[in-house]
Design an enzyme around this catalytic site. Structure first.
Site, PDB file in Angstrom:
ATOM      1  N   LEU A  14     -15.027  22.260  44.048  1.00 44.57           N
ATOM      2  CA  LEU A  14     -14.307  22.872  42.935  1.00 44.57           C
ATOM      3  C   LEU A  14     -15.254  23.575  41.970  1.00 44.57           C
ATOM      4  O   LEU A  14     -16.296  23.028  41.605  1.00 44.57           O
ATOM      5  CB  LEU A  14     -13.536  21.787  42.182  1.00 44.57           C
ATOM      6  CG  LEU A  14     -12.877  22.187  40.855  1.00 44.57           C
ATOM      7  CD1 LEU A  14     -11.648  23.044  41.114  1.00 44.57           C
ATOM      8  CD2 LEU A  14     -12.502  20.932  40.054  1.00 44.57           C
TER       9      LEU A  14
ATOM     10  N   ASP B   5      -4.260  21.075  24.789  1.00 48.88           N
ATOM     11  CA  ASP B   5      -3.838  21.058  23.391  1.00 48.88           C
ATOM     12  C   ASP B   5      -3.213  19.714  23.017  1.00 48.88           C
ATOM     13  O   ASP B   5      -2.516  19.098  23.830  1.00 48.88           O
ATOM     14  CB  ASP B   5      -2.810  22.182  23.179  1.00 48.88           C
ATOM     15  CG  ASP B   5      -2.593  22.492  21.708  1.00 48.88           C
ATOM     16  OD1 ASP B   5      -3.436  22.094  20.874  1.00 48.88           O
ATOM     17  OD2 ASP B   5      -1.577  23.128  21.385  1.00 48.88           O
TER      18      ASP B   5
ATOM     19  N   HIS C 233      -9.774  13.127  20.539  1.00 48.60           N
ATOM     20  CA  HIS C 233     -10.681  13.935  21.357  1.00 48.60           C
ATOM     21  C   HIS C 233     -11.391  13.066  22.407  1.00 48.60           C
ATOM     22  O   HIS C 233     -11.633  13.522  23.533  1.00 48.60           O
ATOM     23  CB  HIS C 233     -11.708  14.638  20.472  1.00 48.60           C
ATOM     24  CG  HIS C 233     -11.109  15.668  19.557  1.00 48.60           C
ATOM     25  ND1 HIS C 233     -10.330  16.706  20.030  1.00 48.60           N
ATOM     26  CD2 HIS C 233     -11.168  15.822  18.203  1.00 48.60           C
ATOM     27  CE1 HIS C 233      -9.939  17.461  19.003  1.00 48.60           C
ATOM     28  NE2 HIS C 233     -10.435  16.935  17.892  1.00 48.60           N
TER      29      HIS C 233
END
Length: 247
Positions: A130, A19, A36
């Protein structure tokens, strides 16, 4: 901070609500899209950090169902950024052994994004490192409602003869996170302290960690500090401390 982490006590699954990209840019007098772009760079760093520390699952809240309400210009820019990031980082993810999974309503995404995501998923399926889960066009209420619809259809088709025998584990198999363990630790950046319709079912016993830092400023050490904080907590799952000591 990395050296303080107890490798034998890692959270199996860390989820992050990324966020603050827009507010980070606004505070610097810049366009939200630039925020962004910087957020994508942070994703790269944190995926690397998660792999280096040995996490098994990392879920990133990348684009929520509610985000479709944003201005069209911003949505288009986000979708373009997503395609560019996939193309740019695919080789790195393969080299790092990352397996990419997606949860959410992918059919809502532009076809160009869907195709690149499918390519990314296919090209990383055989990896052993991962598991990176991207929550795209995702909302927990949507997910739970879709699961309920599937159960109703299965019942009507006779595949569930007696709904009364359904367990929580059975219900979880109808969620988009089937075969993904519930998060042990959820991190949210930007100082906000809410889930924002993210993994509501799965976070029933998740440890929360809120940090007053916008996502573009989030560093590897911030992830390590959150993990270290998690390792110092006692997870009781409804029991009392004495029961855990005697188990």
């Amino acid at each position: 901070m990395f050296e303080l982490i107890e490798k034998e006590n890692l959270p199996r699954h860390v989820a992050i609500i990324m966020d603050g990209n827009g507010r980070w840019a606004k505070a610097k007098g810049l366009n939200r899209i630039y925020g962004h772009q910087q957020g994508v760079d942070t994703v790269k760093k944190i995926v690397e950090a998660a792999g280096e520390v040995g996490l098994e699952y990392l879920t990133l809240y990348t684009f929520s169902i509610e985000n479709w309400k944003r201005p069209r210009e911003e949505i288009n820019a986000l979708m373009s950024l997503m395609v560019d990031a996939i193309m740019r980082e695919m080789d790195n993810l393969i080299r790092q052994g990352v397996v990419v999974k997606v949860i959410g309503n992918m059919t809502d995404l532009p076809v160009s994004v869907q195709l690149k995501l499918e390519e990314l998923i296919k090209n990383t399926t055989a990896n052993k490192g991962l598991k990176l889960v991207l929550a795209l066009s995702y909302g927990a209420r949507w997910e739970i409602l879709e699961a309920a619809k599937k159960i109703v259809r299965a019942t009507l088709e006779g595949n569930i003869p007696d709904p009364d025998v359904l367990t929580e584990a059975d219900f979880a198999t109808y969620l988009t996170t089937v075969d993904i363990p519930d998060p042990d630790l959820l991190i949210r950046t930007s100082g906000e302290c809410r889930l924002s319709n993210f993994l509501l079912w799965q976070c029933a016993y998740t440890e929360f960690y809120f940090i007053d830092k916008f996502w573009p400023d989030f560093e590897k050490d911030d992830l390590y500090l959150a993990i270290r904080n998690f390792q110092q907590r006692e997870r009781r799952f409804g029991k009392i401390g004495e029961q855990l000591k005697n188990s």
